[in-house]
Design a protein around this motif. Structure first.
Motif, PDB file in Angstrom:
ATOM      1  N   GLY A 344       0.816  -1.211   0.000  1.00 59.15           N
ATOM      2  CA  GLY A 344       0.000   0.000   0.000  1.00 59.15           C
ATOM      3  C   GLY A 344       0.847   1.256   0.000  1.00 59.15           C
ATOM      4  O   GLY A 344       0.592   2.197  -0.764  1.00 59.15           O
ATOM      5  N   ILE A 345       1.868   1.289   0.837  1.00 63.17           N
ATOM      6  CA  ILE A 345       2.738   2.465   0.905  1.00 63.17           C
ATOM      7  C   ILE A 345       3.452   2.682  -0.420  1.00 63.17           C
ATOM      8  O   ILE A 345       3.591   3.820  -0.890  1.00 63.17           O
ATOM      9  N   ASP A 356      -5.501   3.472  -5.352  1.00 67.12           N
ATOM     10  CA  ASP A 356      -4.461   2.496  -5.678  1.00 67.12           C
ATOM     11  C   ASP A 356      -3.876   1.830  -4.444  1.00 67.12           C
ATOM     12  O   ASP A 356      -3.620   0.616  -4.437  1.00 67.12           O
ATOM     13  N   PHE A 357      -3.621   2.607  -3.388  1.00 71.39           N
ATOM     14  CA  PHE A 357      -2.968   2.011  -2.216  1.00 71.39           C
ATOM     15  C   PHE A 357      -3.905   1.031  -1.516  1.00 71.39           C
ATOM     16  O   PHE A 357      -3.465   0.019  -0.963  1.00 71.39           O
ATOM     17  N   HIS A 358      -5.191   1.323  -1.543  1.00 72.84           N
ATOM     18  CA  HIS A 358      -6.164   0.390  -0.968  1.00 72.84           C
ATOM     19  C   HIS A 358      -6.189  -0.903  -1.772  1.00 72.84           C
ATOM     20  O   HIS A 358      -6.133  -2.009  -1.197  1.00 72.84           O
ATOM     21  N   ASP A 359      -6.266  -0.775  -3.086  1.00 73.47           N
ATOM     22  CA  ASP A 359      -6.328  -1.965  -3.933  1.00 73.47           C
ATOM     23  C   ASP A 359      -5.081  -2.821  -3.774  1.00 73.47           C
ATOM     24  O   ASP A 359      -5.165  -4.064  -3.724  1.00 73.47           O
ATOM     25  N   ALA A 360      -3.919  -2.182  -3.676  1.00 72.86           N
ATOM     26  CA  ALA A 360      -2.674  -2.939  -3.542  1.00 72.86           C
ATOM     27  C   ALA A 360      -2.642  -3.734  -2.242  1.00 72.86           C
ATOM     28  O   ALA A 360      -2.251  -4.913  -2.220  1.00 72.86           O
ATOM     29  N   ALA A 361      -3.044  -3.093  -1.165  1.00 72.38           N
ATOM     30  CA  ALA A 361      -3.042  -3.773   0.135  1.00 72.38           C
ATOM     31  C   ALA A 361      -4.080  -4.885   0.185  1.00 72.38           C
ATOM     32  O   ALA A 361      -3.823  -5.981   0.709  1.00 72.38           O
ATOM     33  N   GLN A 362      -5.267  -4.637  -0.386  1.00 73.76           N
ATOM     34  CA  GLN A 362      -6.312  -5.652  -0.372  1.00 73.76           C
ATOM     35  C   GLN A 362      -5.908  -6.891  -1.172  1.00 73.76           C
ATOM     36  O   GLN A 362      -6.229  -8.023  -0.797  1.00 73.76           O
ATOM     37  N   ARG A 363      -5.202  -6.683  -2.264  1.00 76.78           N
ATOM     38  CA  ARG A 363      -4.773  -7.833  -3.059  1.00 76.78           C
ATOM     39  C   ARG A 363      -3.819  -8.725  -2.257  1.00 76.78           C
ATOM     40  O   ARG A 363      -3.951  -9.964  -2.269  1.00 76.78           O
ATOM     41  N   VAL A 364      -2.878  -8.122  -1.552  1.00 77.64           N
ATOM     42  CA  VAL A 364      -1.944  -8.933  -0.758  1.00 77.64           C
ATOM     43  C   VAL A 364      -2.688  -9.704   0.321  1.00 77.64           C
ATOM     44  O   VAL A 364      -2.455 -10.905   0.521  1.00 77.64           O
ATOM     45  N   LEU A 365      -3.587  -9.043   1.022  1.00 76.62           N
ATOM     46  CA  LEU A 365      -4.341  -9.729   2.078  1.00 76.62           C
ATOM     47  C   LEU A 365      -5.178 -10.862   1.501  1.00 76.62           C
ATOM     48  O   LEU A 365      -5.290 -11.944   2.105  1.00 76.62           O
ATOM     49  N   THR A 366      -5.778 -10.619   0.348  1.00 79.69           N
ATOM     50  CA  THR A 366      -6.593 -11.655  -0.285  1.00 79.69           C
ATOM     51  C   THR A 366      -5.732 -12.845  -0.685  1.00 79.69           C
ATOM     52  O   THR A 366      -6.134 -14.013  -0.519  1.00 79.69           O
ATOM     53  N   THR A 397      -8.408   1.049   3.482  1.00 80.04           N
ATOM     54  CA  THR A 397      -7.007   0.962   3.884  1.00 80.04           C
ATOM     55  C   THR A 397      -6.438   2.290   4.334  1.00 80.04           C
ATOM     56  O   THR A 397      -5.282   2.363   4.726  1.00 80.04           O
ATOM     57  N   GLY A 398      -7.211   3.362   4.326  1.00 75.59           N
ATOM     58  CA  GLY A 398      -6.673   4.633   4.802  1.00 75.59           C
ATOM     59  C   GLY A 398      -7.625   5.782   4.575  1.00 75.59           C
ATOM     60  O   GLY A 398      -8.744   5.612   4.077  1.00 75.59           O
ATOM     61  N   HIS A 399      -7.163   6.963   4.928  1.00 70.55           N
ATOM     62  CA  HIS A 399      -7.968   8.179   4.832  1.00 70.55           C
ATOM     63  C   HIS A 399      -7.041   9.382   4.908  1.00 70.55           C
ATOM     64  O   HIS A 399      -5.889   9.283   5.337  1.00 70.55           O
ATOM     65  N   MET A 400      -7.563  10.540   4.514  1.00 69.61           N
ATOM     66  CA  MET A 400      -6.805  11.779   4.635  1.00 69.61           C
ATOM     67  C   MET A 400      -6.593  12.112   6.113  1.00 69.61           C
ATOM     68  O   MET A 400      -7.383  11.748   6.979  1.00 69.61           O
ATOM     69  N   LEU A 401      -5.528  12.847   6.384  1.00 65.38           N
ATOM     70  CA  LEU A 401      -5.150  13.173   7.756  1.00 65.38           C
ATOM     71  C   LEU A 401      -4.750  14.637   7.840  1.00 65.38           C
ATOM     72  O   LEU A 401      -4.168  15.182   6.907  1.00 65.38           O
TER      73      LEU A 401
END
Length: 487
Positions: A344-345, A356-366, A397-401
């Motif tokens: 994700g990072i 994109d970062f959400h999709d990348a992290a979700q793919r690894v977890l899946t 996988t995240g949000h604005m801060l």
């Protein structure tokens, strides 16, 4: 805690009856006491004050706001005190929009941008110093003798770089004003009442949306504040690790209190309710009750962030083995989340889609869930198509801060979740896996394990920078870090 100021009352039937005095103060205040309280006070006016560090930045923010709504009066309140119970109030926190545009944090403040031919003229309306002539400073529950000194209007002008006027005059002025007006709603009922016939919900929402989207890209002051928030937060996590033995003897509340102490020492507050989730509580995303047991051999999911004195917050999560060492199964799940966060990072960079970062992290977890046999013979792509992994990944996988832990929340979909990343954006990357204690679809040994790893990532010109990297993430490094702090 002392009671609010009240008139004197006779203690016995023989006491002299209280009567209204001609001095215009409360019953029971003698002319002599009123006269005494008016005199003998030193002049405490502060002179030659330097502007607050962010004054130039708040001026730029107001200029951008002015350019967006030419010819319209703009009203942005700080908000009022809210009652907690009976005659006690919650600690005051100025509205994000007001603090963003002024740098001021005082209750009852209101920023008004009056339209002019060449833009707007900004005025900040504030409560002036408590009046000593009419006794307000010692007889009113919000008088300075009771709640502390506030800046004079002249002092406020020097600090904020904005002309200041008495806010008590504002409602009448707004009621008489003509022309188009927009107001940030939900913070000051008195201001809203004065503007009842002058505003519309649709126009006010456009103002709120603009101010939310204006914070999507942080300026240099904001980035420095977020760095500071992350550094203080890291020290708060270190404090927690050092007292885990005491938490085991008490509860999750010991962890909560330990982190809160660091937040109050070095910052303004915590940026949100700390999640101090031990054992199976780690599978509850927003576990803020923090009243459970802390047991050796289980995991602690600590999701906490310090808010700086200028109201910028960190948002960091670490999942820690309470006894300092992951079990093989805990490490397997932890490593999967770590690998997902790394993916994700890596996807956070200028020009990338926000998703994109959400999709990348979700793919690894899946991929891990399929590898572990939790989804039958379905392929990774099919699982993602159907969203079946979400039984255990649960959240985005995240949000604005920024000034809010979920910053820019009113931004339009096309500029936020369907938007494109650019330098100056700050967001969290926080994948997780959560196996509920009553989930019969997973092996028994998985049940009650929850892992999340979260860091605050700044988009830079050539990629990204992890603002919270002072805290280790890789499993071996976490164990070594904990051993060093406990030793």
């Amino acid at each position: 805690m002392s009671e609010e100021p009240t008139p004197e009352n006779p203690e016995t039937e023989e006491a002299e009856p209280v009567k209204q005095r001609k001095n215009g103060l409360y019953p029971g205040v003698s002319d002599e006491l009123a006269a005494n309280m008016k005199s003998g006070w030193a002049d405490t006016e502060l002179h030659g004050l330097e502007p607050i560090p962010q004054a130039a930045h708040t001026a730029d923010r107001r200029a951008a706001l002015s350019a967006r709504f030419p010819g319209e009066r703009l009203v942005i309140p700080a908000g009022r005190l809210k009652t907690r119970s009976n005659d006690t109030e919650y600690g005051f926190r100025a509205s994000t929009e007001y603090a963003y545009l002024t740098g001021d944090q005082t209750q009852d403040g209101v920023l008004v941008l009056e339209p002019k031919d060449d833009g707007h003229e900004a005025t900040v309306y504030l409560l002036p110093r408590s009046n000593r002539e009419n006794g307000e400073f010692w007889l009113d529950g919000q008088g300075e003798l009771w709640v502390g000194r506030r800046h004079s209007l002249t002092e406020a002008e020097q600090l904020l770089g904005i002309p200041a006027k008495d806010v008590r005059e504002l409602p009448a002025a707004l009621a008489e004003a003509t022309g188009p007006v927009r107001n940030v709603r939900g913070h000051d009922s008195g201001i809203e009442a004065a503007l009842t016939d002058k505003v519309t919900a649709e126009r006010d929402e456009e103002l709120r949306v603009f101010l939310s989207e204006a914070r999507l890209v942080k300026d240099a002051f904001e980035i420095a504040e977020l760095e500071k928030a992350c550094d203080i937060t890291a020290r708060g996590f270190e404090d927690v690790v050092k007292v885990l033995d005491k938490a085991e003897a008490t509860s999750e509340r010991y962890i909560e209190g330990t982190f809160f102490l660091r937040a109050r020492i070095e910052g303004n507050d915590i940026g949100y309710g700390s999640i101090c989730a031990a054992g199976p509580h780690a599978t509850t995303l927003h576990w803020v009750r923090n009243d459970g047991a802390v047991r050796s051999g289980e995991l602690l999911l600590l999701d906490a962030g310090v808010e700086t004195n200028d109201l910028y917050t960190a948002d960091v999560t670490r999942t820690l083995p309470i006894n300092g060492t992951f079990t093989p199964l805990q490490r397997k799940i932890y490593d999967a989340v770590y690998e997902a966060q790394e993916a994700g990072i890596a996807a956070v960079k200028p020009g990338a889609d926000y998703r994109d970062f959400h999709d990348a992290a979700q793919r690894v977890l899946t991929e891990k869930l399929v590898e572990w046999g939790l989804l039958g013979d379905l392929s990774v792509d099919k699982v993602l198509e159907l969203g079946l992994q979400r039984r255990w990944t649960l959240h985005g996988t995240g949000h604005m801060l920024g000034m809010d832990v979920h910053d820019c929340a009113a931004a339009r979909t096309e500029t936020y979740v369907n938007g494109t990343l650019e330098p100056g954006v700050c967001l969290t990357v926080e994948p997780g896996l959560y196996f509920q204690a009553d989930d019969l679809t997973v092996p028994e040994e998985y049940r009650g394990i929850g892992v999340r790893i979260e860091d605050d990532i700044l988009v830079t010109e050539d990629g990204n920078r992890n603002l919270s990297d002072k805290l280790p993430r890789q499993a071996d490094e976490v164990e070594a870090w904990m051993a060093g702090l406990k030793g």
